[in-house]
Design an enzyme around this catalytic site. Structure first.
Site, short mmCIF file in Angstrom:
data_model
loop_
_atom_site.label_atom_id
_atom_site.label_comp_id
_atom_site.label_asym_id
_atom_site.label_seq_id
_atom_site.Cartn_x
_atom_site.Cartn_y
_atom_site.Cartn_z
N GLY A 187 0.83 -1.20 0.00
CA GLY A 187 0.00 0.00 0.00
C GLY A 187 0.86 1.24 0.00
O GLY A 187 2.07 1.20 0.27
N ALA A 247 1.48 5.42 1.24
CA ALA A 247 1.59 6.09 2.54
C ALA A 247 0.20 6.32 3.12
O ALA A 247 -0.71 6.79 2.44
CB ALA A 247 2.34 7.40 2.38
N SER A 287 -2.14 4.43 3.76
CA SER A 287 -3.23 3.72 3.08
C SER A 287 -4.01 2.81 4.02
O SER A 287 -5.10 2.35 3.68
CB SER A 287 -2.65 2.88 1.94
OG SER A 287 -1.76 1.89 2.44
N LYS A 326 -2.31 0.05 5.40
CA LYS A 326 -1.71 -1.28 5.23
C LYS A 326 -1.25 -1.88 6.55
O LYS A 326 -1.39 -3.09 6.76
CB LYS A 326 -0.55 -1.20 4.24
CG LYS A 326 0.57 -0.26 4.59
CD LYS A 326 1.58 -0.15 3.46
CE LYS A 326 2.75 0.76 3.82
NZ LYS A 326 2.30 2.17 4.07
N SER A 327 -0.71 -1.06 7.46
CA SER A 327 -0.28 -1.61 8.75
C SER A 327 -1.46 -2.06 9.59
O SER A 327 -1.42 -3.10 10.25
CB SER A 327 0.55 -0.57 9.52
OG SER A 327 1.79 -0.35 8.89
N HIS A 340 1.94 2.97 16.61
CA HIS A 340 1.93 1.56 16.22
C HIS A 340 1.97 0.67 17.46
O HIS A 340 1.26 -0.34 17.55
CB HIS A 340 3.15 1.25 15.34
CG HIS A 340 2.95 1.61 13.90
ND1 HIS A 340 2.89 0.68 12.90
CD2 HIS A 340 2.77 2.81 13.30
CE1 HIS A 340 2.70 1.26 11.74
NE2 HIS A 340 2.63 2.57 11.95
N ARG A 398 -1.11 -2.27 19.11
CA ARG A 398 -0.89 -3.72 19.14
C ARG A 398 -1.40 -4.32 20.45
O ARG A 398 -1.35 -3.68 21.50
CB ARG A 398 0.60 -4.03 18.97
CG ARG A 398 1.17 -3.53 17.66
CD ARG A 398 2.51 -4.17 17.38
NE ARG A 398 3.56 -3.78 18.30
CZ ARG A 398 4.42 -2.79 18.10
NH1 ARG A 398 4.33 -2.05 17.01
NH2 ARG A 398 5.35 -2.53 18.98
N GLU A 454 13.36 -5.72 17.32
CA GLU A 454 13.86 -4.72 16.39
C GLU A 454 15.14 -5.27 15.76
O GLU A 454 16.15 -5.45 16.45
CB GLU A 454 14.14 -3.40 17.10
CG GLU A 454 12.88 -2.72 17.64
CD GLU A 454 13.16 -1.35 18.21
OE1 GLU A 454 14.32 -0.88 18.09
OE2 GLU A 454 12.23 -0.74 18.78
#
Length: 437
Positions: free
Chosen positions: A256, A258, A260, A262-263, A298, A302, A310
């Protein structure tokens, strides 16, 4: 155990009366759903809408054999106006008979006020009353005469309580679980963590409302969670299908632009999984408060049960993974790889960086292909915009396109998210079903 779904919607049905939202306007014909109501083996009714007899007639399952009604929450007088003439042997509810209906002593149906922990027999079925996950509501675990086990969870607008799923579990998996998985996939994740839901459990969505996406999007989203929805009037016979679960994708790539969505789509796909490792490839950026705000958003979105890693060593992590992975995102991973390989420099790119970057991509694609746990990766789709003004920018765009194509080739499902809407570019074939309706 035979389950006839006389209704599969929330208390107001779907579409909701006079609602002009896109979901309700798109809910027509066979997609219309009445308030959730399930007929068990033709004799036991769990919850009911205002006209269960009409719904049963449409399903060719008359209610003449019904002798018991189990309500999960407070009953309203209007929908239950038919009760006095029903000739039921038992009506059970957590709050007892509502105002406006005859009391048991006045010739109405015999009421039983139930609380979590109670157990009783209703005909050939055994019923266990469980906490409902919100005040004033209860769930029911029903065991049929053949030993089949059903868990029916009421609707709730409240966030799932941490310990509720533990109270629903008893050390054995259920054959079928009926719940509002669209609103709270976390409940399904918790049931899986407790062993109450396994790959053999038929997870069926009920209490659906206009908060759910209509049409094919609902089917796709439920399948990602290992759940499905049947149309009103549908019949499910537990044990008749040796593999009732939908086919869930093993490897998914979500593309996707920016912002959009998608995450959000990627995180949603694993919301019903009990343990997920979130792989953050963006790292930290000192003295960049805007980036820190993005990372925090983000993280807050979650589930608390997810863990985080990471790293840019994705190939090794994917190869050794033992729990489902969500990688967000491949475009930032490629940026880090190009940094490590000095691929932004034109001379270095021609000398050795090109081969180094593509070797890392090939290693990741090979690991993706052989991974034994579910994988979801997010990546940017950047090839449809303005051509970058610099050679290094065009180089990044081209290499990201190659990376996306390599991972997509090894994925079972590829989605493109545009304006928050997920378009399926590649998907698994639907599993044929037998002995359902």
């Amino acid at each position: 155990m035979e389950l006839t779904f006389l209704g599969t919607a929330g208390p107001r049905g779907w579409p909701q009366p006079f609602c002009i939202c896109a979901s309700c306007l798109g809910c027509t014909g066979s997609a219309v759903r009445e308030p959730s109501c399930v007929l068990v083996d033709g004799t036991l009714l769990i919850d009911c809408g205002p006209e269960p007899a009409h719904a049963a007639a449409r399903a060719s399952r008359p209610l003449t054999g019904v002798r018991h009604l189990l309500l999960t929450g407070p009953a309203e007088a209007a929908p239950l106006a038919w009760l006095p003439a029903a000739g039921l042997e038992l009506v059970a509810a957590p709050s007892g008979p509502p105002a406006g209906l005859p009391a048991p002593t006045a010739g109405g149906p015999p009421w039983q006020t139930v609380e979590p922990g109670a157990e009783f027999a209703v005909g050939a079925h055994r019923v266990r009353v469980l906490p409902g996950g919100s005040p004033g509501r209860v769930a029911y675990a029903v065991t049929g005469p053949g030993g089949s086990r059903l868990l029916y969870i009421p609707s709730s607008r409240l966030a799932p309580e941490a310990d509720t799923a533990r109270s629903w579990a008893d050390g054995r998996p259920y054959d079928a679980v009926l719940l509002d998985v669209v609103a709270w996939p976390e409940r399904l994740a918790a049931l899986r963590r407790e062993g109450a839901v396994t790959e053999e459990t038929d997870v069926l969505a009920v209490h659906l409302s206009h908060e759910a996406p209509p049409g094919e999007e609902l089917t796709r989203r439920l399948a990602a969670w290992g759940a499905r929805a049947v149309a009103d009037g549908g019949v499910v016979r537990l044990g008749s299908d040796p593999d009732p679960q939908p086919v869930r994708p093993h490897r998914t790539l979500v593309l996707g632009g920016a912002r959009s969505g998608k995450s959000v789509e990627a995180e949603r796909r694993l919301a019903a999984v009990p343990d997920v490792l979130y792989v953050a490839t963006g790292g930290t950026r000192d003295r960049d408060p805007e980036w820190a705000e993005r990372v925090a958003a983000h993280r807050d979105r979650r589930p608390a049960t997810w863990s985080t890693a990471e790293t840019t060593d994705l190939a090794s992590l994917v190869t050794t993974a033992t729990v489902p992975l969500l990688v967000d995102c491949l475009s930032l991973w490629l940026t880090a790889v190009m940094d490590e390989c000095n691929a932004w420099d034109d001379d270095a790119w021609q000398a050795s960086a090109r081969e180094a970057v593509r070797k890392r991509v090939d290693e990741l694609a090979a690991a993706w292909r052989g991974c034994r746990v579910p994988l979801v990766a997010v990546s940017n789709e950047v090839g449809s915009g303005v051509v970058p003004a610099t050679a290094s920018g065009r180089r990044y765009r081209d290499e990201l396109g190659r990376l996306n194509a390599a991972v997509a080739e090894e994925s079972d499902e590829v989605l493109l998210v545009v304006a928050g809407q997920a378009l399926t570019l590649r998907g698994l074939p639907r599993k044929p079903r037998h002995a359902r309706n």
